[in-house]
Design a protein around this motif. Structure first.
Motif, mmCIF file in Angstrom:
data_model
loop_
_atom_site.group_PDB
_atom_site.id
_atom_site.type_symbol
_atom_site.label_atom_id
_atom_site.label_comp_id
_atom_site.label_asym_id
_atom_site.label_seq_id
_atom_site.Cartn_x
_atom_site.Cartn_y
_atom_site.Cartn_z
ATOM 1 N N GLY A 74 0.823 -1.209 0.000
ATOM 2 C CA GLY A 74 0.000 0.000 0.000
ATOM 3 C C GLY A 74 0.855 1.256 0.000
ATOM 4 O O GLY A 74 0.586 2.216 -0.744
ATOM 5 N N LEU A 75 1.903 1.273 0.830
ATOM 6 C CA LEU A 75 2.825 2.406 0.855
ATOM 7 C C LEU A 75 3.530 2.546 -0.480
ATOM 8 O O LEU A 75 3.674 3.654 -1.016
ATOM 9 C CB LEU A 75 3.851 2.217 1.979
ATOM 10 C CG LEU A 75 5.001 3.236 2.034
ATOM 11 C CD1 LEU A 75 4.469 4.660 2.174
ATOM 12 C CD2 LEU A 75 5.949 2.902 3.182
ATOM 13 N N SER A 76 3.939 1.424 -1.054
ATOM 14 C CA SER A 76 4.618 1.446 -2.350
ATOM 15 C C SER A 76 3.745 2.072 -3.426
ATOM 16 O O SER A 76 4.213 2.869 -4.251
ATOM 17 C CB SER A 76 5.007 0.016 -2.757
ATOM 18 O OG SER A 76 5.570 -0.004 -4.044
ATOM 19 N N SER A 97 4.579 5.420 -5.554
ATOM 20 C CA SER A 97 4.625 5.368 -7.016
ATOM 21 C C SER A 97 3.719 6.422 -7.647
ATOM 22 O O SER A 97 4.075 7.052 -8.648
ATOM 23 C CB SER A 97 4.222 3.969 -7.498
ATOM 24 O OG SER A 97 4.252 3.890 -8.894
ATOM 25 N N ALA A 98 2.551 6.635 -7.044
ATOM 26 C CA ALA A 98 1.609 7.629 -7.559
ATOM 27 C C ALA A 98 2.186 9.037 -7.498
ATOM 28 O O ALA A 98 1.778 9.922 -8.270
ATOM 29 C CB ALA A 98 0.304 7.556 -6.764
ATOM 30 N N LYS A 99 3.144 9.267 -6.609
ATOM 31 C CA LYS A 99 3.773 10.582 -6.478
ATOM 32 C C LYS A 99 5.088 10.672 -7.268
ATOM 33 O O LYS A 99 5.826 11.647 -7.132
ATOM 34 C CB LYS A 99 4.043 10.883 -5.006
ATOM 35 C CG LYS A 99 2.779 11.083 -4.172
ATOM 36 C CD LYS A 99 3.134 11.458 -2.743
ATOM 37 C CE LYS A 99 1.875 11.698 -1.910
ATOM 38 N NZ LYS A 99 2.212 12.094 -0.525
ATOM 39 N N GLY A 100 5.381 9.647 -8.078
ATOM 40 C CA GLY A 100 6.599 9.667 -8.878
ATOM 41 C C GLY A 100 7.838 9.192 -8.146
ATOM 42 O O GLY A 100 8.958 9.335 -8.651
ATOM 43 N N PRO A 150 12.975 13.783 -4.456
ATOM 44 C CA PRO A 150 11.568 13.493 -4.798
ATOM 45 C C PRO A 150 11.362 12.213 -5.585
ATOM 46 O O PRO A 150 10.222 11.737 -5.700
ATOM 47 C CB PRO A 150 11.146 14.723 -5.611
ATOM 48 C CG PRO A 150 12.410 15.364 -6.070
ATOM 49 C CD PRO A 150 13.428 15.076 -5.019
ATOM 50 N N GLU A 151 12.437 11.602 -6.137
ATOM 51 C CA GLU A 151 12.292 10.350 -6.879
ATOM 52 C C GLU A 151 12.571 9.111 -6.029
ATOM 53 O O GLU A 151 12.404 7.986 -6.500
ATOM 54 C CB GLU A 151 13.228 10.345 -8.093
ATOM 55 C CG GLU A 151 12.819 11.332 -9.182
ATOM 56 C CD GLU A 151 13.617 11.138 -10.454
ATOM 57 O OE1 GLU A 151 13.008 11.167 -11.541
ATOM 58 O OE2 GLU A 151 14.850 10.943 -10.363
ATOM 59 N N THR A 152 12.993 9.304 -4.787
ATOM 60 C CA THR A 152 13.336 8.173 -3.936
ATOM 61 C C THR A 152 12.094 7.553 -3.313
ATOM 62 O O THR A 152 11.298 8.244 -2.673
ATOM 63 C CB THR A 152 14.297 8.610 -2.809
ATOM 64 O OG1 THR A 152 15.510 9.111 -3.390
ATOM 65 C CG2 THR A 152 14.623 7.436 -1.896
ATOM 66 N N ALA A 153 11.959 6.243 -3.472
ATOM 67 C CA ALA A 153 10.885 5.494 -2.815
ATOM 68 C C ALA A 153 11.419 4.728 -1.613
ATOM 69 O O ALA A 153 10.750 4.634 -0.587
ATOM 70 C CB ALA A 153 10.238 4.523 -3.800
#
Length: 512
Positions: free
Chosen positions: A330-332, A336-339, A422-425
């Motif tokens: 769910g967190l992933s 992902s939705a935020k880039g 901002p690209e780090t998950a």
């Protein structure tokens, strides 16, 4: 706020002591940041990056001590400098309390005539000379030093072979001899598995996983990272295999290395295949092979440990990971939705970094970068690209400062930097326990996570932190305590490096 500081000329203090003093200054009320270090070019660059370089420090010589700090208005400069002076004096008193250590190999032998192994950590110019002296006196050598030429290494290992001695190194950081850990090593139970490693943290990883799985080690022998190169030809690994094959307490052998050249690998495998004992081979990122007689092949360090334990104990205790995969997925999806789509791996252990990059590289070869291994190389290891895995123990980062296993400050700052990208998950990292390592590495990482999460909260963002703690319950830092410190900050802790890598891969679109 203003940079404040002073220079003390013509003094010397070791980098580990100065790291500890820097940390004590930063903990002083009102101090925002601080650094106490020798005036080397590398330290000046670090001061510049940290915003602590003042005019007098620019002209400092390597023999000068730089004290620099930034503090809130009203903080007493005199109190801070007095704190530094007090810590420096405490260090000097501690050194005087100890008996003067032997100043040479000869004086050491006079005091301790039964010595049979020498641990050498000197600048490369002198290290090779001392190693040769030790070998000529019939003493095994563990050569921690690097910056020794290939020709010198070949010559030293030839001499050791002729004398029936071990010449572990150069750049050998891990060994356990008769139960005694040398340099970076962990407290593991005794047993029937002998390990020969051309990679330090890879060797540590296998030894601690053997412990977790219910097995134990007889001897852990290092070879140095270049031993399996074309020039050196695996000389020390071959000699170590011979030694363990003759050792009655060793029931099975594990060989660990980054991929050797094909001709050297063939020589090693030929000797291993003729052993009277089972041999598990883990050459990271090499083509997978089927088991062949007494040769057993492993594609990960975890698999190597499991196979060795099964061979010696008949079964292996299963590793358990307490993950809520529904919650993590769910967190992933939210990230992902935020880039936010990339994993940023920050490693103290070079072999663990290499293994993770290899796991990702097999699935996402076009998007994986590192400063080690067979994936795309980062143009600048200080700047991440796509999925990046950085060995912070590389020479680029350790010139003029302690290894990150000793002082994790550089890695902790990088945890915050990568989390705010901002690209780090996922921020993925390792924590090494045991002899030689920082006394509270997970606590240091936990504070970095807390700082990153505080900054992320202000921008309404999240990042997943995934960690692997390399250690055992008997390590001085305390395995359970270190794991709990990370979990308290919301980090997901894996039971092996490979599992941490595969979880991070799955959560960013790959397959486990």
């Amino acid at each position: 706020m203003q940079i404040k500081g002073m220079i003390r000329s013509n003094v010397y203090y070791d980098s580990v002591s100065l790291m500890q003093i820097s940390r004590a200054v930063e903990e002083h009320p009102g101090v925002r940041s601080a650094m106490v270090g020798m005036g080397t070019d590398m330290n000046k660059e670090l001061l510049q990056t940290a915003g602590l370089l003042f005019d007098d420090a620019r002209a400092a010589k390597p023999s000068d001590l730089i004290i620099a700090f930034v503090a809130d208005e009203g903080t007493s400069e005199e109190e801070v400098l007095a704190l530094v002076e007090r810590k420096l004096n405490e260090k000097a008193k501690d050194e005087k309390k100890e008996d003067a250590p032997p100043s040479s190999l000869g004086s050491a032998l006079k005091r301790y005539p039964d010595i049979n192994i020498s641990l050498i950590s000197l600048p490369g110019t002198y290290a090779a000379q001392e190693a040769r002296k030790a070998l000529n006196k019939g003493i095994h050598v563990m050569l921690f030093s690097d910056n020794i030429s290939v020709d010198e290494e070949i010559s030293l290992k030839k001499l050791a072979h002729e004398k029936g001695l071990l010449m572990m190194g150069p750049d050998c950081g891990t060994a356990i001899i008769n139960g005694m850990g040398l340099c970076f090593a962990n407290k593991v139970r005794a047993g029937g598995i002998g390990i020969v490693g051309a990679s330090g943290t890879g060797t540590q990883e296998v030894s601690v996983l053997i412990d977790h799985m219910g097995g134990g080690v007889s001897q852990v022998l290092g070879t140095g990272g270049r031993d399996l190169s074309l020039e050196v030809g695996g000389t020390m690994m071959l000699d170590c295999i011979d030694a363990l094959d003759k050792d009655p307490s060793t029931k099975a052998i594990v060989l660990i290395s980054k991929p050797p050249v094909e001709s050297v690998a063939a020589r090693i495998l030929e000797r291993a295949g003729s052993c009277s004992k089972d041999v598990v081979v883990c050459f990271i990122n090499s083509p997978e092979k089927d088991d062949d007689g007494r040769l057993h092949f492993a594609s990960t360090l975890e698999e190597a440990a499991r196979k060795a334990v099964v061979l010696t104990e008949g079964h292996a205790v299963s590793l358990v990971d307490e993950w809520n995969m529904d919650e993590l997925r769910g967190l992933s999806e939210r990230l992902s939705a935020k880039g936010q789509k990339y994993v940023r791996g920050l490693y103290c252990g070079g072999t663990l970094c290499d293994e993770t990059a290899a796991i990702f590289g097999k699935v996402l070869p076009d998007d994986v970068y590192s400063n080690v291994g067979k994936v795309k190389q980062l143009p600048d290891p200080s700047v991440s690209i796509a999925h990046s895995f950085v060995d912070l123990g590389d020479d680029k980062f350790t010139v003029g400062r302690p290894h990150p296993m000793i002082d994790p400050d550089l890695r902790n700052k990088r945890i915050v930097t990568e989390a705010l990208d901002p690209e780090t998950a996922v921020v993925l990292f390792d924590v090494e326990l045991g002899y030689g390592s920082h006394r509270d590495p997970a606590g240091e990482a936990a504070r970095a996570i807390a700082k990153a999460k505080s900054a992320l909260k202000e921008s309404g963002r999240e990042v997943l932190f995934v960690a692997y703690v390399l250690g055992t319950k008997d390590d001085l830092q305390g395995y359970e305590k270190q794991v709990s410190l990370l979990k308290e900050q919301g980090a997901v802790v894996a039971s092996s490096n490979a599992r941490a890598a595969r979880l991070s891969l799955e959560l960013t679109g790959g397959t486990r």
